[in-house]
Structure formats: structure tokens, C-alpha cells
Design a protein around this motif. Structure first.
Motif, short mmCIF file in Angstrom:
data_model
loop_
_atom_site.label_atom_id
_atom_site.label_comp_id
_atom_site.label_asym_id
_atom_site.label_seq_id
_atom_site.Cartn_x
_atom_site.Cartn_y
_atom_site.Cartn_z
N HIS A 1 -8.55 2.27 -1.72
CA HIS A 1 -7.90 2.75 -0.65
C HIS A 1 -7.73 1.67 0.26
O HIS A 1 -7.01 1.28 1.01
N THR A 2 -9.26 0.93 0.30
CA THR A 2 -9.25 -0.18 1.04
C THR A 2 -8.12 -1.47 0.82
O THR A 2 -7.66 -1.85 1.65
N VAL A 3 -8.07 -1.58 -0.46
CA VAL A 3 -7.25 -2.82 -0.96
C VAL A 3 -5.83 -2.16 -0.45
O VAL A 3 -4.86 -2.89 -0.18
N ALA A 4 -5.38 -0.71 -0.77
CA ALA A 4 -4.07 -0.28 -0.46
C ALA A 4 -3.99 -0.84 1.05
O ALA A 4 -2.70 -0.88 1.48
N VAL A 5 -4.74 -0.27 1.78
CA VAL A 5 -4.67 -0.52 3.20
C VAL A 5 -4.39 -1.86 3.85
O VAL A 5 -3.82 -2.46 4.56
N LEU A 6 -5.25 -2.86 2.89
CA LEU A 6 -4.92 -4.24 3.02
C LEU A 6 -3.42 -4.69 2.84
O LEU A 6 -2.84 -5.50 3.43
N VAL A 7 -2.97 -4.16 1.79
CA VAL A 7 -1.54 -4.49 1.32
C VAL A 7 -0.67 -3.85 2.61
O VAL A 7 0.47 -4.84 2.97
N ALA A 8 -0.82 -2.74 3.29
CA ALA A 8 -0.12 -2.16 4.16
C ALA A 8 -0.40 -3.05 5.37
O ALA A 8 0.86 -3.51 6.26
N TYR A 9 -1.38 -3.76 5.94
CA TYR A 9 -1.29 -4.75 6.80
C TYR A 9 -0.92 -5.79 6.51
O TYR A 9 -0.22 -6.56 7.38
N LEU A 10 -1.02 -6.39 5.36
CA LEU A 10 -0.15 -7.53 4.81
C LEU A 10 1.29 -7.37 5.09
O LEU A 10 2.28 -8.34 5.86
#
Length: 245
Positions: free
Chosen positions: A161-170
């Protein structure tokens, strides 16, 4: 013969109508991308399209309907990118990286995609319009990250989930910086007075270079390409364009 001629004429009329509809969607996208949903009007969009407001209303009865069409087109374009990446072989984590890069290219080159992303922020999601920009890539990215756990490309113990949120921020940051390069110029001082800000994709590559050692399994790290599979050899480590070999 008359029936055949009428059929040909009907097809030609339908093709012209479709071409006009596509032109209106593009004109609307340019307007929405430029000034946002609230400040856009049918008059402004019809002027941009070079047609009368009546001609526009023949195809779209309201600004909402036109915005729906832009968002639908943007969703389909983004989903085509995602589906193309997912069909490739290789580590799932590389597919996630590639999706961010190729959506960045789409945002850079397609005003309909940019407008769709902006409208997704400015208009509330409804049951009648479930296909927002984010929907095209968010769930596929989440699934790919779970696949990355399974194929071993994601470091064991990494929170998906943390990596998925990072992608959303990107993706959110890409939309902003593609539309306004001044944001990057304010953050990164120019080395020379005539220097131009580096493109958003160069910074996307650098961010992945920082992140990958923390989230990629050691056995996969060397084979993962931070600038995206299709960007290999196009960007040097500092992000400046170089010639393909």
C-alpha cells in the motif's frame, strides 16, 4: 443505385459527425486543461473549436456531458497504455515503473489525457461516470505490486500500500509539473541563466533511482530500469537526453 448512393451518403454523414465530435472533445480538453472546469463555458469551447454554440449543443447538451466525454476519452487512453505495459514480459515491479513513465508521456503529449486528469480532481465521481483517470491505472498498479511480491521483484516485507500511494503521489506530481514547468524551476536552481528546467520524466527516473534500492529485491535490482524499459539509453544518469545507440 439510389439505395446505394443513400447508404454512401449516410456513412459519409456519420463520419463527419464523428469527426466533429472528436474535434469538440479535443477543443473542450484544451479549454479544461487551460482554465479548469468551473471557468470553462460552452461558448468558450465552441469558439476554440471554431463552431457555433448551436452546433456544439447538437452533439453535447451541457458542459457536464462534454466533460464526461473528455474524461471517458482520457480513461480509455490511459487504460490502453496500462494494458500495453501489462502484456509485456518481465518483473511486475518493472511494469509499475513503466506505467508511470508511459502515463507521463501521455500527459506530456495528449491534452485530452491532461484534461481528464484535471477533471478527475475537479469533478466528483458519480455512478454515471465511474471511469475517472485514476481508475484506469490505480487498481492495475495495486495488482501488479501484489504480483511483484509473488515474483520476488518487490523486496520481502515491503508494504504494498505504501508503494501504491507513492505511485499516486508521482502521478499527481507529474500532472502538476507537466502542466506547469515553473514548479520545477522554483525547486531546482538553474546552473546557467539559459538552462531550461529538466523535463518531469527525468525527475521521475531520478525518484525511481532513489526508491528502488529500498523496495526492490537485491536479485532484481540490477535488471530494473528506473527510466522505464522504453527509456533505456534515452536519459543519462543526470536526466539529460542523449542519443540512442
Amino acid at each position: 443505385m439510389p439505395d446505394r448512393e443513400e447508404g454512401v451518403a449516410a456513412v459519409a454523414k456519420q463520419e463527419r459527425a464523428e469527426q466533429t465530435r472528436r474535434s469538440l472533445i479535443r477543443a473542450a480538453a484544451l479549454t479544461f486543461d487551460d482554465v479548469g472546469y468551473e471557468r470553462s463555458s460552452l461558448t468558450r469551447i465552441s469558439d476554440a473549436a471554431g463552431v457555433s454554440k448551436g452546433a456544439l449543443s447538437f452533439h453535447f447538451s451541457s458542459k457536464d456531458e462534454l466533460a464526461d466525454a473528455v474524461q471517458e476519452s482520457a480513461h480509455l487512453a490511459a487504460r490502453a497504455v496500462v494494458d500495453s505495459v501489462r502484456r509485456r514480459s518481465g518483473p511486475a515491479l518493472q511494469s509499475v515503473i513503466d506505467i508511470t513513465h508511459e502515463l507521463a508521456v501521455l500527459l506530456e503529449t495528449d491534452p485530452v489525457a491532461r484534461a481528464g486528469a484535471r477533471l478527475g480532481r475537479e469533478r466528483a465521481a458519480t455512478a454515471a461516470l465511474p471511469r475517472h483517470w485514476n481508475v484506469a491505472w490505480a487498481e492495475p498498479v495495486r495488482r501488479l505490486l501484489h504480483h511483484a511480491q509473488a515474483d520476488g521483484s518487490l523486496l520481502a516485507g515491503t508494504n504494498v500500500h505504501t508503494v501504491a500511494v507513492l505511485v499516486a503521489y508521482l502521478m499527481s506530481g507529474l500532472e502538476t509539473t507537466v502542466r506547469d514547468r515553473g514548479v520545477l524551476a522554483e525547486l531546482v536552481p538553474q546552473r546557467e541563466p539559459d538552462d531550461l528546467p529538466e523535463p518531469p520524466r527525468a525527475w521521475l527516473s531520478r525518484i525511481w533511482e532513489l526508491v528502488l534500492p529500498e523496495v526492490a529485491a537485491a536479485g532484481h535490482l540490477a535488471m530494473l530500469v528506473a527510466e522505464g524499459s522504453r527509456g533505456r539509453g534515452v536519459l543519462c544518469p543526470l536526466g539529460h537526453p542523449v542519443a540512442k545507440p
